[in-house]
Design a protein around this motif. Structure first.
Motif, PDB file in Angstrom:
ATOM      1  N   GLN A   1      65.576  -3.704  30.305  1.00  0.00           N
ATOM      2  CA  GLN A   1      66.608  -3.045  31.114  1.00  0.00           C
ATOM      3  C   GLN A   1      67.182  -1.842  30.370  1.00  0.00           C
ATOM      4  O   GLN A   1      67.480  -0.821  30.980  1.00  0.00           O
ATOM      5  CB  GLN A   1      67.702  -4.032  31.501  1.00  0.00           C
TER       6      GLN A   1
ATOM      7  N   SER B   1      66.515   2.050  31.401  1.00  0.00           N
ATOM      8  CA  SER B   1      67.785   2.531  31.959  1.00  0.00           C
ATOM      9  C   SER B   1      67.600   3.969  32.426  1.00  0.00           C
ATOM     10  O   SER B   1      66.731   4.706  31.932  1.00  0.00           O
ATOM     11  CB  SER B   1      68.904   2.454  30.922  1.00  0.00           C
TER      12      SER B   1
ATOM     13  N   VAL C   1      74.018  -2.542  35.540  1.00  0.00           N
ATOM     14  CA  VAL C   1      73.586  -3.701  34.755  1.00  0.00           C
ATOM     15  C   VAL C   1      74.705  -4.075  33.788  1.00  0.00           C
ATOM     16  O   VAL C   1      75.148  -3.236  32.997  1.00  0.00           O
ATOM     17  CB  VAL C   1      72.294  -3.384  33.972  1.00  0.00           C
TER      18      VAL C   1
END
Length: 191
Positions: A147, A151, A31
């Protein structure tokens, strides 16, 4: 002849949560993100922004770990010689019950290395299931909050804190916690 059984919710949900996280890790991607102060780009491993399946697996893992932990704390409560005389539902949330168990057993709750991680787990659970205002980003390009929350690194820390907490609590209060090593049993029979 009478018999009974107890469904091991703590074991079933821990197994489910761990399986969801294992599956989510396989699907995680690099990401892109930026340091807020400088805009310097970096990457971390997490769910893609629109990857509903991986995001759902992460949510299931968080909820499963929280349910497993809460069920285990309630099991410890009912096995405790003093606490079991009180109605556990009137003793507050899971963290409050756990603090009370430590206090009435004259054990230091503040010394536990997993304490902040368990608080984070329940903060995340509450954030996921209660209404939230949308997050607005201004400035550099940033990865979404979820996100970061989901993670691989963040989820591994939470999983490790849950496992350490279950092991320590089980050991301190004499409640079997061998299921954290994968020795699951969905029922306990009592005759």
């Amino acid at each position: 002849m009478t018999y009974g059984y107890r469904l091991n919710v703590e074991q079933l949900m821990l197994k489910r949560a761990n399986n969801c996280f294992d599956e989510a890790k396989k699907r995680m991607v690099k990401v892109p993100d930026s340091v807020p102060e400088s805009g310097k780009p970096y990457f971390f491993k997490g769910p893609g922004f629109e990857d509903d399946e991986t995001i759902a697996l992460c949510i299931e893992a968080i909820l499963g770990w929280a349910i497993a932990f809460e069920a285990f704390v309630n099991l410890v409560w009912h096995a405790h010689p003093i606490a079991k005389e009180e109605d556990e539902r009137s003793s507050g949330n899971t963290i409050d019950k756990l603090k009370k168990l430590y206090k009435i057993s004259r054990l230091p709750y503040g010394d536990s290395s997993w304490r902040a991680g368990i608080q984070n787990l329940f903060d995340m659970r509450n954030y996921l299931v209660h209404y939230k205002d949308p997050v607005v980003y201004i400035g550099f390009s940033f990865a979404a909050k979820f996100q970061h929350d989901f993670s691989e690194r963040s989820m591994q820390r939470i999983q490790q804190d849950v496992l350490c907490a279950l092991k320590e609590i089980g050991g301190l209060f004499g409640v079997e916690a061998g299921f954290i090593d994968g020795n699951y049993d969905h029922l306990v029979y009592r005759y």
